[in-house]
Design a protein around this motif. Structure first.
Motif, mmCIF file in Angstrom:
data_model
loop_
_atom_site.group_PDB
_atom_site.id
_atom_site.type_symbol
_atom_site.label_atom_id
_atom_site.label_comp_id
_atom_site.label_asym_id
_atom_site.label_seq_id
_atom_site.Cartn_x
_atom_site.Cartn_y
_atom_site.Cartn_z
ATOM 1 N N PHE A 60 50.419 37.218 35.277
ATOM 2 C CA PHE A 60 48.982 37.487 35.342
ATOM 3 C C PHE A 60 48.203 36.924 34.152
ATOM 4 O O PHE A 60 47.129 36.370 34.349
ATOM 5 C CB PHE A 60 48.710 38.983 35.519
ATOM 6 C CG PHE A 60 48.463 39.364 36.943
ATOM 7 C CD1 PHE A 60 47.185 39.580 37.421
ATOM 8 C CD2 PHE A 60 49.519 39.503 37.836
ATOM 9 C CE1 PHE A 60 46.953 39.926 38.731
ATOM 10 C CE2 PHE A 60 49.311 39.843 39.153
ATOM 11 C CZ PHE A 60 48.018 40.056 39.608
ATOM 12 N N PRO A 61 48.701 37.057 32.922
ATOM 13 C CA PRO A 61 47.935 36.461 31.814
ATOM 14 C C PRO A 61 47.763 34.947 31.966
ATOM 15 O O PRO A 61 46.696 34.408 31.652
ATOM 16 C CB PRO A 61 48.781 36.792 30.580
ATOM 17 C CG PRO A 61 49.532 38.023 30.963
ATOM 18 C CD PRO A 61 49.827 37.853 32.422
ATOM 19 N N ILE A 62 48.773 34.279 32.488
ATOM 20 C CA ILE A 62 48.681 32.828 32.692
ATOM 21 C C ILE A 62 47.665 32.507 33.783
ATOM 22 O O ILE A 62 46.789 31.657 33.611
ATOM 23 C CB ILE A 62 50.068 32.252 33.054
ATOM 24 C CG1 ILE A 62 51.029 32.435 31.886
ATOM 25 C CG2 ILE A 62 49.964 30.783 33.450
ATOM 26 C CD1 ILE A 62 52.488 32.187 32.238
ATOM 27 N N VAL A 63 47.775 33.202 34.917
ATOM 28 C CA VAL A 63 46.857 32.976 36.030
ATOM 29 C C VAL A 63 45.430 33.315 35.618
ATOM 30 O O VAL A 63 44.493 32.561 35.904
ATOM 31 C CB VAL A 63 47.295 33.798 37.270
ATOM 32 C CG1 VAL A 63 46.246 33.755 38.362
ATOM 33 C CG2 VAL A 63 48.636 33.318 37.784
ATOM 34 N N LEU A 64 45.261 34.426 34.932
ATOM 35 C CA LEU A 64 43.924 34.870 34.516
ATOM 36 C C LEU A 64 43.262 33.874 33.572
ATOM 37 O O LEU A 64 42.043 33.709 33.596
ATOM 38 C CB LEU A 64 44.012 36.255 33.878
ATOM 39 C CG LEU A 64 42.720 37.040 33.759
ATOM 40 C CD1 LEU A 64 42.000 37.144 35.089
ATOM 41 C CD2 LEU A 64 42.999 38.424 33.216
ATOM 42 N N LYS A 65 44.071 33.197 32.783
ATOM 43 C CA LYS A 65 43.538 32.185 31.874
ATOM 44 C C LYS A 65 42.809 31.078 32.650
ATOM 45 O O LYS A 65 41.798 30.561 32.200
ATOM 46 C CB LYS A 65 44.690 31.599 31.056
ATOM 47 C CG LYS A 65 44.295 30.605 30.000
ATOM 48 C CD LYS A 65 45.484 30.350 29.090
ATOM 49 C CE LYS A 65 45.856 28.893 29.099
ATOM 50 N NZ LYS A 65 47.014 28.602 28.250
ATOM 51 N N TYR A 66 43.317 30.767 33.835
ATOM 52 C CA TYR A 66 42.735 29.695 34.640
ATOM 53 C C TYR A 66 41.668 30.163 35.623
ATOM 54 O O TYR A 66 40.766 29.397 35.965
ATOM 55 C CB TYR A 66 43.833 28.952 35.404
ATOM 56 C CG TYR A 66 44.749 28.188 34.493
ATOM 57 C CD1 TYR A 66 44.336 26.994 33.903
ATOM 58 C CD2 TYR A 66 46.009 28.672 34.179
ATOM 59 C CE1 TYR A 66 45.167 26.305 33.044
ATOM 60 C CE2 TYR A 66 46.846 27.989 33.323
ATOM 61 C CZ TYR A 66 46.421 26.800 32.754
ATOM 62 O OH TYR A 66 47.242 26.118 31.893
ATOM 63 N N ILE A 67 41.772 31.399 36.097
ATOM 64 C CA ILE A 67 40.828 31.843 37.134
ATOM 65 C C ILE A 67 39.915 32.973 36.671
ATOM 66 O O ILE A 67 39.113 33.472 37.456
ATOM 67 C CB ILE A 67 41.572 32.266 38.425
ATOM 68 C CG1 ILE A 67 42.355 33.571 38.230
ATOM 69 C CG2 ILE A 67 42.458 31.150 38.939
ATOM 70 C CD1 ILE A 67 42.856 34.183 39.509
ATOM 71 N N PHE A 70 36.327 32.850 37.660
ATOM 72 C CA PHE A 70 35.979 32.833 39.080
ATOM 73 C C PHE A 70 35.326 34.152 39.470
ATOM 74 O O PHE A 70 35.539 35.187 38.831
ATOM 75 C CB PHE A 70 37.226 32.646 39.951
ATOM 76 C CG PHE A 70 37.884 31.297 39.860
ATOM 77 C CD1 PHE A 70 37.411 30.281 39.041
ATOM 78 C CD2 PHE A 70 39.015 31.034 40.609
ATOM 79 C CE1 PHE A 70 38.040 29.054 38.970
ATOM 80 C CE2 PHE A 70 39.656 29.813 40.552
ATOM 81 C CZ PHE A 70 39.159 28.821 39.730
ATOM 82 N N HIS A 71 34.578 34.125 40.560
ATOM 83 C CA HIS A 71 33.977 35.335 41.110
ATOM 84 C C HIS A 71 35.098 36.327 41.467
ATOM 85 O O HIS A 71 36.187 35.932 41.875
ATOM 86 C CB HIS A 71 33.156 34.992 42.358
ATOM 87 C CG HIS A 71 32.354 36.136 42.878
ATOM 88 N ND1 HIS A 71 32.889 37.081 43.720
ATOM 89 C CD2 HIS A 71 31.076 36.500 42.654
ATOM 90 C CE1 HIS A 71 31.961 37.978 44.012
ATOM 91 N NE2 HIS A 71 30.846 37.647 43.373
ATOM 92 N N VAL A 72 34.817 37.597 41.341
ATOM 93 C CA VAL A 72 35.826 38.639 41.548
ATOM 94 C C VAL A 72 36.455 38.556 42.944
ATOM 95 O O VAL A 72 37.669 38.766 43.092
ATOM 96 C CB VAL A 72 35.256 40.050 41.253
ATOM 97 C CG1 VAL A 72 34.181 40.439 42.248
ATOM 98 C CG2 VAL A 72 36.367 41.089 41.226
ATOM 99 N N LEU A 73 35.680 38.246 43.973
ATOM 100 C CA LEU A 73 36.257 38.174 45.323
ATOM 101 C C LEU A 73 37.258 37.029 45.451
ATOM 102 O O LEU A 73 38.280 37.168 46.124
ATOM 103 C CB LEU A 73 35.147 38.028 46.372
ATOM 104 C CG LEU A 73 34.275 39.259 46.576
ATOM 105 C CD1 LEU A 73 33.171 38.972 47.594
ATOM 106 C CD2 LEU A 73 35.110 40.451 47.002
ATOM 107 N N LEU A 74 36.983 35.923 44.795
ATOM 108 C CA LEU A 74 37.928 34.816 44.815
ATOM 109 C C LEU A 74 39.180 35.171 44.017
ATOM 110 O O LEU A 74 40.303 34.895 44.448
ATOM 111 C CB LEU A 74 37.276 33.539 44.263
ATOM 112 C CG LEU A 74 38.152 32.290 44.243
ATOM 113 C CD1 LEU A 74 38.735 31.990 45.624
ATOM 114 C CD2 LEU A 74 37.357 31.098 43.730
#
Length: 141
Positions: A60-67, A70-74
């Motif tokens: 999750f920390p890796i993914v969150l760094k990139y997204i 983004f809008h919460v729904l995406l």
């Protein structure tokens, strides 16, 4: 040390959530089928789930760094798809290596018994919960 902490923290969060979920849904199913409610609210999980849920603390920390922007729904949609993918891969791997997938889905919109597509909204919400917990933990560590 932080990665180990996040791994263990999210493994515990995941297993706890699963135990609550199975206890509640088992009783909803019993109620719908005119069976007695088990007021012990006995839920279950599997030891295999500890490392699977622990992956959230690493991925999750890796993914969150990139997204994260983004809008919460995406974001929650990405979480839902990603979690279903991890669940499918983990289920197939466990089936291959142990001869059985511990959670074998037989109802709902399932794929090979490894994932239920109708659980997508629940996994998306779980992903948002993980994101929120990660936000709190990042401020404290």
């Amino acid at each position: 040390m932080k990665k180990l902490f996040l791994f263990c923290a999210f493994a515990c969060v995941g297993i706890t959530t699963e135990i609550f979920f199975t206890a509640i849904t088992d009783n909803i199913t019993a109620f719908q089928n005119n069976q007695p409610i088990d007021w012990r609210l006995k839920g279950q999980s599997y030891i295999w789930m500890f490392p699977i849920y622990g992956l959230a603390g690493l991925l999750f920390p890796i993914v969150l760094k990139y997204i994260g922007h983004f809008h919460v729904l995406l974001r929650v949609s990405i979480y839902g798809v990603g979690i279903l993918a991890v669940e499918f891969i983990a289920g197939a791997a466990l089936d291959f290596f142990t001869g059985q997938c511990p959670w074998e889905y037989t109802s709902g919109w399932h794929i090979m018994g490894y994932i239920r597509l109708d659980y997508f909204p629940l996994w998306a919400a779980f992903g948002y919960m993980i994101e929120s917990i990660l936000g709190v933990l990042d401020k404290r560590t």
